[in-house]
Design a protein around this motif. Sequence first.
Motif, short mmCIF file in Angstrom:
data_model
loop_
_atom_site.label_atom_id
_atom_site.label_comp_id
_atom_site.label_asym_id
_atom_site.label_seq_id
_atom_site.Cartn_x
_atom_site.Cartn_y
_atom_site.Cartn_z
N SER A 8 -20.08 -10.16 16.51
CA SER A 8 -19.41 -10.92 16.17
C SER A 8 -18.97 -11.23 15.06
CB SER A 8 -20.69 -12.57 16.39
OG SER A 8 -21.35 -12.46 16.42
N ALA A 9 -19.87 -10.78 13.52
CA ALA A 9 -19.44 -10.91 12.71
C ALA A 9 -18.24 -9.91 12.20
CB ALA A 9 -20.78 -9.67 11.69
N VAL A 10 -18.16 -8.94 12.31
CA VAL A 10 -16.63 -8.31 12.28
C VAL A 10 -15.88 -8.42 13.10
CG1 VAL A 10 -15.80 -6.38 11.87
CG2 VAL A 10 -18.09 -6.18 11.54
N ARG A 11 -15.86 -9.73 14.19
CA ARG A 11 -14.96 -10.08 15.31
C ARG A 11 -14.03 -10.99 14.37
NH1 ARG A 11 -18.26 -9.94 20.17
NH2 ARG A 11 -18.75 -12.18 19.30
N ASP A 12 -15.57 -12.26 13.80
CA ASP A 12 -14.65 -13.03 12.83
C ASP A 12 -14.38 -13.25 11.62
OD1 ASP A 12 -15.83 -14.32 15.22
OD2 ASP A 12 -17.72 -15.08 14.69
N ALA A 13 -14.26 -12.33 11.04
CA ALA A 13 -13.82 -12.25 10.21
C ALA A 13 -12.55 -11.78 10.24
CB ALA A 13 -14.81 -9.97 9.29
N THR A 14 -12.29 -12.77 9.06
CA THR A 14 -10.64 -12.78 9.07
C THR A 14 -9.81 -11.59 8.85
OG1 THR A 14 -10.97 -13.38 6.62
CG2 THR A 14 -10.55 -15.29 8.60
N ASN A 15 -10.36 -9.88 7.49
CA ASN A 15 -9.71 -9.39 7.40
C ASN A 15 -10.28 -7.90 8.25
OD1 ASN A 15 -11.98 -9.82 6.77
ND2 ASN A 15 -12.07 -8.08 4.32
N SER A 16 -11.00 -8.38 9.90
CA SER A 16 -11.01 -7.28 10.33
C SER A 16 -10.53 -6.49 10.52
CB SER A 16 -11.64 -7.75 11.78
OG SER A 16 -11.20 -8.52 12.35
N ASP A 17 -9.68 -6.02 10.33
CA ASP A 17 -8.45 -5.03 10.64
C ASP A 17 -8.78 -3.76 9.41
OD1 ASP A 17 -8.33 -6.02 13.16
OD2 ASP A 17 -5.15 -6.33 12.31
N ASP A 18 -8.50 -4.81 8.59
CA ASP A 18 -8.67 -4.21 7.06
C ASP A 18 -9.78 -3.37 7.06
OD1 ASP A 18 -5.81 -4.42 6.24
OD2 ASP A 18 -6.82 -6.31 4.94
N VAL A 19 -11.06 -3.29 7.25
CA VAL A 19 -12.49 -3.17 6.07
C VAL A 19 -12.79 -1.93 8.15
CG1 VAL A 19 -14.81 -3.83 7.43
CG2 VAL A 19 -13.32 -5.27 6.33
N LEU A 20 -11.72 -1.82 9.30
CA LEU A 20 -11.95 -0.80 10.59
C LEU A 20 -11.26 0.29 10.36
CD1 LEU A 20 -11.44 -3.43 13.92
CD2 LEU A 20 -14.14 -2.03 12.76
N VAL A 47 -15.25 7.58 11.43
CA VAL A 47 -16.04 6.76 12.71
C VAL A 47 -14.73 5.79 13.21
CG1 VAL A 47 -17.92 5.29 13.68
CG2 VAL A 47 -18.22 6.93 11.96
N ALA A 48 -14.28 5.80 14.20
CA ALA A 48 -13.66 4.41 15.00
C ALA A 48 -14.35 3.65 15.63
CB ALA A 48 -11.99 5.61 15.64
N LEU A 49 -14.94 2.73 14.16
CA LEU A 49 -15.54 1.51 14.96
C LEU A 49 -14.88 0.47 15.43
CD1 LEU A 49 -18.01 -0.07 14.58
CD2 LEU A 49 -17.14 -0.48 12.99
N LYS A 50 -14.91 0.30 16.70
CA LYS A 50 -14.40 -0.12 18.01
C LYS A 50 -14.79 -2.60 17.51
CE LYS A 50 -11.36 2.58 18.88
NZ LYS A 50 -10.55 2.88 18.37
N VAL A 51 -14.61 -3.07 17.79
CA VAL A 51 -14.78 -4.46 18.16
C VAL A 51 -14.91 -4.57 19.45
CG1 VAL A 51 -14.46 -6.92 17.47
CG2 VAL A 51 -13.50 -5.29 15.31
N LEU A 52 -15.91 -5.02 19.76
CA LEU A 52 -16.18 -5.30 21.63
C LEU A 52 -15.66 -7.55 21.27
CD1 LEU A 52 -19.48 -4.05 22.96
CD2 LEU A 52 -17.43 -3.35 22.99
N SER A 53 -14.95 -7.50 22.07
CA SER A 53 -14.65 -9.01 22.34
C SER A 53 -16.68 -9.69 23.04
CB SER A 53 -14.19 -9.65 23.87
OG SER A 53 -14.73 -9.09 25.09
N GLY A 54 -16.50 -11.20 22.84
CA GLY A 54 -17.76 -12.59 23.19
C GLY A 54 -17.89 -11.14 24.69
N VAL A 55 -16.48 -11.78 25.65
CA VAL A 55 -16.55 -11.02 26.75
C VAL A 55 -17.31 -10.19 27.45
CG1 VAL A 55 -15.59 -11.37 28.85
CG2 VAL A 55 -15.30 -13.26 27.50
N ASP A 56 -16.49 -8.95 26.34
CA ASP A 56 -17.14 -7.73 27.34
C ASP A 56 -18.54 -7.26 26.66
OD1 ASP A 56 -14.63 -6.51 28.33
OD2 ASP A 56 -14.06 -6.01 26.09
#
Length: 336
Positions: free
Chosen positions: A84-96, A105-114
């Motif tokens: 959730s912390a990275v998922r909710d960040a508005t600049n998550s794409d830039d951080v990844l 490292v290809a850090l992937k963001v999981l959805s809450g449902v996943d």
Amino acid sequence: MGRVRLGVLDVGSNTVHLLVVDARRGGHPTPMSSTKASLRLAEAIDGSGKLTRKGADKLVETIDEFAKIATSSGCAELMAFATSAVRDATNSDDVLARVLAETGVALKVLSGVDESRLTFLAVRRWYGWSPGRIINIDIGGGSLELSSGVDEEPDIALSLPLGAGRLTREWLQDDPPGRRRVAMLRDWLATEMADAAAEVLDAGAPDLTVATSKTFRSLARLTGAAPSGAGPRVKRTLTAAGLRQLIAFISRMTTADRAELEGVSAERAPQIVAGALVAEASMKALAIDTVDICPWALREGLILRRLDSEADGTALVGTSAGLAGVKKAMARGATR
């Protein structure tokens, strides 16, 4: 397939956790090592919703360090994911993108449902088919996951922004929290939980209700469950009555005093009251008196799905990152 050594890198709202396991399809994943770092990323989100530069720096540094540990541990693959912390960040794409460029490292963001679905898979594999319909409750730092089903894929999987860390920041800023704020949060949670609980119960009455996450393990320990040293197969439960008494006790304590309680780490102490209130609201909304504590959760679910995907030739959506990029990044660093 034979045994394979896998690394699971879990970037949560509070901690970054690397779990190294030896695993094979149809077998019990065997933990080989566990490494944690407290980053508190959710607290590094600024007023515009962005992860701060300082927070991103700490994240990149930690992922780089943990990826090297995974490589030196002999991991054939590193599954790196954020919640959730990275998922909710508005600049998550830039951080990844920065994480990939600087660590490989290809850090992937999981959805809450996943998150909810994968945690349910782990719970089902732990308990097997005999319990029938299972309802699972998982409390994270930023979100609450609910799921219900009779198979390995849940009939319903929900994620709500009701994590223990999030609610502590938004509702319980005083130390200790005032009785009025605790009462207000209790009432608010009852309203917030009503529709989601009805949706979960509409799928069918549970034969077994399960709880996962460090929050639930801590709450169970505080109400008399066996310590972690007793091993994962000892039956642990949490009752609504025990939880109610516990809340009355810990809500009057300071964070420093709560950190002295057995089963509560220093990093969890600030948010254990909010976590207990979410647990109470979930159990009440679902009309549940007792939950069983399951030692497996999201990380194990990812491992199991990864093993399944190799067997049937499908891709593991949004979670798999090979170590080739990590090794290239390490090689680049060595030549600088």
